[in-house]
Structures are given as C-alpha cells and as structure tokens.
Scaffold this motif. Sequence first.
Motif, PDB file in Angstrom:
ATOM      1  N   MET A   1      63.598  24.291  36.320  1.00 24.83           N
ATOM      2  CA  MET A   1      63.337  25.674  36.040  1.00 24.83           C
ATOM      3  C   MET A   1      61.825  25.877  35.924  1.00 24.83           C
ATOM      4  N   PRO A   2      61.254  26.847  36.657  1.00 30.43           N
ATOM      5  CA  PRO A   2      59.798  27.046  36.609  1.00 30.43           C
ATOM      6  C   PRO A   2      59.353  27.634  35.276  1.00 30.43           C
ATOM      7  N   ARG A   3      58.095  27.425  34.980  1.00 33.00           N
ATOM      8  CA  ARG A   3      57.523  27.985  33.759  1.00 33.00           C
ATOM      9  C   ARG A   3      57.451  29.501  33.871  1.00 33.00           C
ATOM     10  N   PRO A   4      57.640  30.218  32.771  1.00 35.09           N
ATOM     11  CA  PRO A   4      57.491  31.677  32.827  1.00 35.09           C
ATOM     12  C   PRO A   4      56.024  32.051  33.051  1.00 35.09           C
ATOM     13  N   GLN A   5      55.790  33.152  33.773  1.00 38.10           N
ATOM     14  CA  GLN A   5      54.422  33.595  34.038  1.00 38.10           C
ATOM     15  C   GLN A   5      53.811  34.185  32.780  1.00 38.10           C
ATOM     16  N   LYS A   6      52.524  33.881  32.552  1.00 38.74           N
ATOM     17  CA  LYS A   6      51.787  34.501  31.459  1.00 38.74           C
ATOM     18  C   LYS A   6      51.330  35.881  31.915  1.00 38.74           C
ATOM     19  N   CYS A   7      51.302  36.839  31.001  1.00 37.51           N
ATOM     20  CA  CYS A   7      50.746  38.144  31.331  1.00 37.51           C
ATOM     21  C   CYS A   7      49.238  37.991  31.529  1.00 37.51           C
ATOM     22  N   ARG A   8      48.733  38.619  32.566  1.00 31.32           N
ATOM     23  CA  ARG A   8      47.310  38.554  32.858  1.00 31.32           C
ATOM     24  C   ARG A   8      46.643  39.769  32.231  1.00 31.32           C
ATOM     25  N   LYS A   9      45.531  39.572  31.535  1.00 30.33           N
ATOM     26  CA  LYS A   9      44.839  40.673  30.883  1.00 30.33           C
ATOM     27  C   LYS A   9      44.042  41.462  31.913  1.00 30.33           C
TER      28      LYS A   9
END
Length: 123
Positions: A1-9
């Motif tokens: 399972m891939p890592r969840p994406q971080k929100c980009r500021k």
Amino acid sequence: MPRPQKCRKVCCLPQNSGFTPINGKELTAIVLTVDEYEAIRLIDKEGFSQEECGSYMRVARTTVQQIYATARKKMADALVDGLPLKIEGGNYRLCDGQEAYCGCGGCRKHRHRCGMQGQEENL
C-alpha cells in the motif's frame, strides 16, 4: 500500500484559473494542479531552488522535483499542441499567514498581496 500524500503548502490561489490559445480550439483542457502551479511559481518566477521550494511547500526535494517535472510537461503540451490549460485541484493547503516567514517575502507582504490587510503582526 503506498504512503498517503502530504498536503503541499501553497501561498495563495492563482489569480487566473486557466489559459486558452488564441486559435481557441474546442479541445480538452490540460489540468495543472494548484500544487504544480505553486512549484512553477516558486522555482521559475521567485527563483527558489528545488530544496527551498520543498522546504516552503513542506515536502521533500525529490517530491518537488517530480511535481515540477510533471508541471513543465503539462505546460509544454499545452503550448506546443495549442491546448487550453486549467489550474484546479491537487493536494494542497493554503498558507494561513500565521508563520514568521511564509516563503513568498514574509507574511506581512503575503497578507498584503492576498488582500488580508489589517491582520498585520509585529515582526
């Protein structure tokens, strides 16, 4: 399972949400996400390095490199093929203006540029 994406500021939303070629062909638009737009703005317009851009957007430099490469490819496709370009969507969060330095010249300038006068703090 891939890592969840971080929100980009992202500093603020673009003033223009799209561009169309002069020929005005009725073709499917290429979608540039807001975080891709922000990477282009920071690196090409503001002169940030990829490392500085990553620090500002709160993602790794390698992630910025991928975002930037994808954005440049989309812009090249739109220019060369004469396709409309829309800026929307993506995985981002807007800068709240509460940071001592928001990466676009300081929060005081950020608030002025984004129309939030009167919320100035002593820096």
